[in-house]
Design an enzyme around this catalytic site. Structure first.
Site, mmCIF file in Angstrom:
data_model
loop_
_atom_site.group_PDB
_atom_site.id
_atom_site.type_symbol
_atom_site.label_atom_id
_atom_site.label_comp_id
_atom_site.label_asym_id
_atom_site.label_seq_id
_atom_site.Cartn_x
_atom_site.Cartn_y
_atom_site.Cartn_z
ATOM 1 N N ASN A 10 -14.429 -1.611 -32.167
ATOM 2 C CA ASN A 10 -13.721 -0.669 -31.296
ATOM 3 C C ASN A 10 -12.370 -0.430 -31.939
ATOM 4 O OD1 ASN A 10 -12.382 0.726 -29.318
ATOM 5 N ND2 ASN A 10 -12.293 -0.990 -27.851
ATOM 6 N N GLU A 167 -15.919 -8.349 -21.388
ATOM 7 C CA GLU A 167 -14.588 -8.407 -21.975
ATOM 8 C C GLU A 167 -13.573 -8.865 -20.933
ATOM 9 O OE1 GLU A 167 -14.432 -5.910 -25.781
ATOM 10 O OE2 GLU A 167 -13.431 -4.823 -24.179
ATOM 11 N N SER A 213 -10.667 -10.220 -28.455
ATOM 12 C CA SER A 213 -10.075 -11.007 -29.538
ATOM 13 C C SER A 213 -11.097 -11.853 -30.300
ATOM 14 C CB SER A 213 -8.930 -11.884 -29.013
ATOM 15 O OG SER A 213 -7.931 -11.074 -28.420
#
Ligand code: 3PY
Length: 250
Positions: A10, A167, A213
């Site tokens: 992304n 997420e 992350s």
């Protein structure tokens, strides 16, 4: 696993088209031996470059958002048909940054997912809790609700083109990562709710990614979990060597 692992970058609002050309040229050889599906989701302005430069390679191209109407007076928006016509295959829907900064709701996530699926795109639907929600102990309820609403009116057949990305918002752009056990737990809860709606076979076949992350250092442990079928990668997707490490770990 019987289901497909997908590593998707992304890029967020990074890389001009000229910069994208350089990065894609680095990515193509770096990920050519991948055992998983490789996707790069780029800004709209990079899509033509990305599609052209990945022709004949194992890299698939996605957008980062899509509007739910087919066409009309929606200044600044992009339709699913416009993406399909370019050769785009995937689209991210409901990333937390869109929920947070652009008034995205569970309802508009559902509308975008349906529009994308009906146009023949594959969707990566993002769900995940805030730090406050985690601390209040409502992660499972929240993620169940987000998943269920996002998938309303999506058929069992269309589920073959659906990826869910877990997420946790507190792990996005913060450098904090969920532990592999936390990721596994919530990805398993997502698979469970898919099973309740569509049955066990669909649940077992659906790709559920972890995002937040994930990087070259922590990917191996996260990807070793049985319910974590790949990742949606932020910052590390902008560096070809790092992205390649993640792809090769999946
Ligand atoms: C991140 O890793 O920060 C992401 O938001 C991936 O989508």
């Amino acid at each position: 696993a019987k289901r497909k692992a997908i590593i998707a970058g992304n890029w967020k609002m990074n890389k001009t088209a000229s910069e994208a050309a350089v990065l894609v040229d680095e990515l193509v050889p770096a990920v050519q031996d991948a055992g998983c599906e490789v996707v790069i989701c780029t800004p709209y302005t990079d899509l033509v470059t990305a599609v052209e430069k990945t022709k004949g390679t194992n890299i698939h191209v996605g957008a980062e958002n899509v509007h739910f109407e087919k066409s009309g007076a929606f200044t600044g928006e992009i339709s699913a048909d416009m993406l399909v016509d370019l050769g785009v295959e995937y689209v991210i829907v409901g990333h937390s940054e869109r929920r947070q900064y652009f008034a995205e709701t569970d309802q508009t996530v559902n509308k975008r997912a349906l529009a994308a699926l009906n146009a023949g795109l594959k969707v990566i639907i993002c769900v995940g809790e805030s730090l406050q929600q985690r601390e209040e102990g409502v992660t499972e309820e929240l993620v169940r609700m987000q998943t269920k609403i996002a998938l309303r009116d999506v058929t069992a057949e269309q589920m073959a083109n659906v990826v869910i990305a877990y997420e946790p918002i507190w792990a996005i752009g913060t450098g904090k990562t969920a532990t592999a056990d936390q990721a596994e737990e919530v990805c398993g809860q997502i698979r469970k709710v898919i099973g309740e709606v569509y049955g066990e076979a669909v649940a077992e076949a659906t790709t559920v990614q972890y995002g937040g992350s994930m990087n070259a250092k922590n990917c191996e442990e996260l990807l070793s979990k049985k319910d974590v079928d790949g990742g949606l990668i932020g910052g590390a997707s902008l560096k070809a060597p790092d992205f390649a490490v993640i792809v090769n770990a999946a």
